[in-house]
Motif scaffolding. Sequence first.
Motif, short mmCIF file in Angstrom:
data_model
loop_
_atom_site.label_atom_id
_atom_site.label_comp_id
_atom_site.label_asym_id
_atom_site.label_seq_id
_atom_site.Cartn_x
_atom_site.Cartn_y
_atom_site.Cartn_z
N VAL A 81 -24.33 -106.59 26.70
CA VAL A 81 -24.15 -106.56 28.16
C VAL A 81 -23.47 -107.84 28.63
CG1 VAL A 81 -25.39 -106.67 30.37
CG2 VAL A 81 -26.01 -104.95 28.67
N THR A 82 -23.86 -108.98 28.06
CA THR A 82 -23.27 -110.26 28.47
C THR A 82 -21.81 -110.36 28.06
OG1 THR A 82 -25.48 -111.24 28.17
CG2 THR A 82 -23.66 -112.76 28.52
N ILE A 83 -21.44 -109.75 26.94
CA ILE A 83 -20.02 -109.68 26.56
C ILE A 83 -19.23 -108.95 27.65
CG2 ILE A 83 -18.37 -108.64 24.94
CD1 ILE A 83 -20.44 -109.13 22.71
N VAL A 84 -19.79 -107.85 28.14
CA VAL A 84 -19.15 -107.09 29.22
C VAL A 84 -19.03 -107.95 30.48
CG1 VAL A 84 -19.36 -105.07 30.73
CG2 VAL A 84 -19.97 -104.88 28.30
N MET A 91 -35.21 -123.22 22.84
CA MET A 91 -34.06 -124.05 23.21
C MET A 91 -32.98 -123.22 23.90
SD MET A 91 -33.81 -126.36 19.74
CE MET A 91 -32.18 -126.98 20.14
N MET A 92 -32.77 -121.99 23.41
CA MET A 92 -31.78 -121.11 24.03
C MET A 92 -32.27 -120.58 25.39
SD MET A 92 -29.15 -121.24 22.15
CE MET A 92 -29.63 -122.94 21.81
N MET A 93 -33.59 -120.45 25.56
CA MET A 93 -34.13 -120.12 26.89
C MET A 93 -33.78 -121.23 27.88
SD MET A 93 -37.94 -118.57 26.18
CE MET A 93 -38.34 -118.59 27.94
N ALA A 140 -20.45 -120.67 32.71
CA ALA A 140 -21.88 -120.39 32.59
C ALA A 140 -22.14 -119.09 31.83
CB ALA A 140 -22.52 -120.32 33.99
N GLU A 141 -21.37 -118.05 32.13
CA GLU A 141 -21.58 -116.76 31.46
C GLU A 141 -21.21 -116.83 29.98
OE1 GLU A 141 -23.25 -114.48 32.68
OE2 GLU A 141 -23.15 -114.84 34.84
N THR A 142 -20.18 -117.60 29.64
CA THR A 142 -19.80 -117.77 28.23
C THR A 142 -20.89 -118.53 27.47
OG1 THR A 142 -17.46 -117.83 28.88
CG2 THR A 142 -18.01 -118.61 26.68
N LEU A 143 -21.40 -119.58 28.09
CA LEU A 143 -22.49 -120.35 27.47
C LEU A 143 -23.75 -119.48 27.33
CD1 LEU A 143 -23.38 -123.13 26.42
CD2 LEU A 143 -24.08 -123.70 28.76
N ARG A 144 -24.00 -118.64 28.34
CA ARG A 144 -25.15 -117.73 28.29
C ARG A 144 -24.99 -116.73 27.14
NH1 ARG A 144 -27.90 -116.65 33.01
NH2 ARG A 144 -25.96 -116.64 34.22
N LEU A 145 -23.76 -116.23 26.94
CA LEU A 145 -23.49 -115.31 25.83
C LEU A 145 -23.83 -115.96 24.50
CD1 LEU A 145 -22.30 -112.79 24.49
CD2 LEU A 145 -20.02 -113.78 24.82
N LEU A 146 -23.44 -117.22 24.34
CA LEU A 146 -23.74 -117.95 23.10
C LEU A 146 -25.26 -118.07 22.92
CD1 LEU A 146 -22.85 -119.66 20.66
CD2 LEU A 146 -22.81 -121.64 22.20
#
Length: 417
Positions: free
Chosen positions: A174-177, A105-107, A78-84
């Motif tokens: 921040v999401t990368i972290v 769409m990304m929202m 989920a976090e990886t997909l959110r980063l994208l």
Amino acid sequence: MRFRDFHKNIKIRIIETFMSRFVGSMIFPFMSIYLAVHFGAKMAGLLLLVNVFIGIGINFIGGYFADQFGRKKIMLFAETLRLLAFFVMMLCNSPWFFSPGITFMMMTVNSICWGLAGPANSAMLIDVSTPEQRKLMYSITYWANNLSIAIGGILGAFLFKDYLFQLFLALTVVTIVVVYLVAFFIEESYAPVSTILKPQEHVMKLFSNYKKVLHDRLFVLYVIAGVLILSMEFQLTNYVGIRLSAEMPVQQFLFWEINGVQMMGFLRSENTILVALMALFATKLITPFKDKYVLVGSCFIFTIGYGVIAYSNSIVLLLLMMAILTIGEVCRVPVEQSYMASIPPDDARSSYMAFNGLQYNLAMLIVSITVTLGAILPSGIMAILITVVGLSGTLIYYMITPGLDARKQEVEMKQAG
């Protein structure tokens, strides 16, 4: 019990959630304005509604997956997909390219990620904590969330319009972290029994899981009570805000003249500041008392406070009631969540958390009804109705606390054994 005594998963979750919410609060509370500007107010409302329903549906799938495949796998995906998604949102609001359609769409992808990761996150906190730690853990989490949202919201009000690209850039970093922390520092807290199922068998098991959840009468009543109490909190920025802006006359208070809209802002600020100051001390405040008395008493104070705020136009009384109900709020939350942690069995914990996650949406449904009724009924009747809603939730809590205490004792005996 101190912060350093927590499992490292808890420490990491608190820190990374604070960072994510801090930056996210500069952006997402204002995205409804973004959508309204680019798609029109009516279409913006429909788009946001679509996001809400997608989030609800995915929430159930996320809860099932976390129980079937483990917490960390679902969180990391989920976090990886959110980063994208955030990276694409950054590009679509950059000086070189602009696309509100792709941004929406990304929202939606972000809503899917919340639905996937939310139950796993909640279940993991329970997995790695003991009953003695949970009230302090939830107090610190509640404090950190409120502080990050408050500061982020204030900064976002100034930065969102002119620095959206930079905000999305910060959110991406921040999401990368967060992805790095989840991948390399978070430990898996639940190892499910490995079974290979066909897709149709997963569907049947998903429905079987939630059927089991719905047959847990104690849990269902607990969620209903939570929805009724939570709806009180949401009245401030909905029915109460509308009422104050329409009914409250301009009044002199100290050196300022205050109207209804400004009064709502003052009440929100008072609540945020008091929560930030008091939440860390909530555990010490409630330690001498039994949990059932704290839960019922704090919900009663909370309800009466909002009942008065739903009717009064007196600045002094409004500020006083907000202070009193905030005391009830900071005492209620850790006990309420600690009880919640003791209800689900180990093998269905994420599924229970997914169902519990509906509280927000159902509370907002109640609020939308009160806003509609508020356009028809006088404020006195509305104040009574809102108070009855809160007292109903308090009564349900009072009725089920013996069952909650018994369930909690079972968990403690199991862990001790």
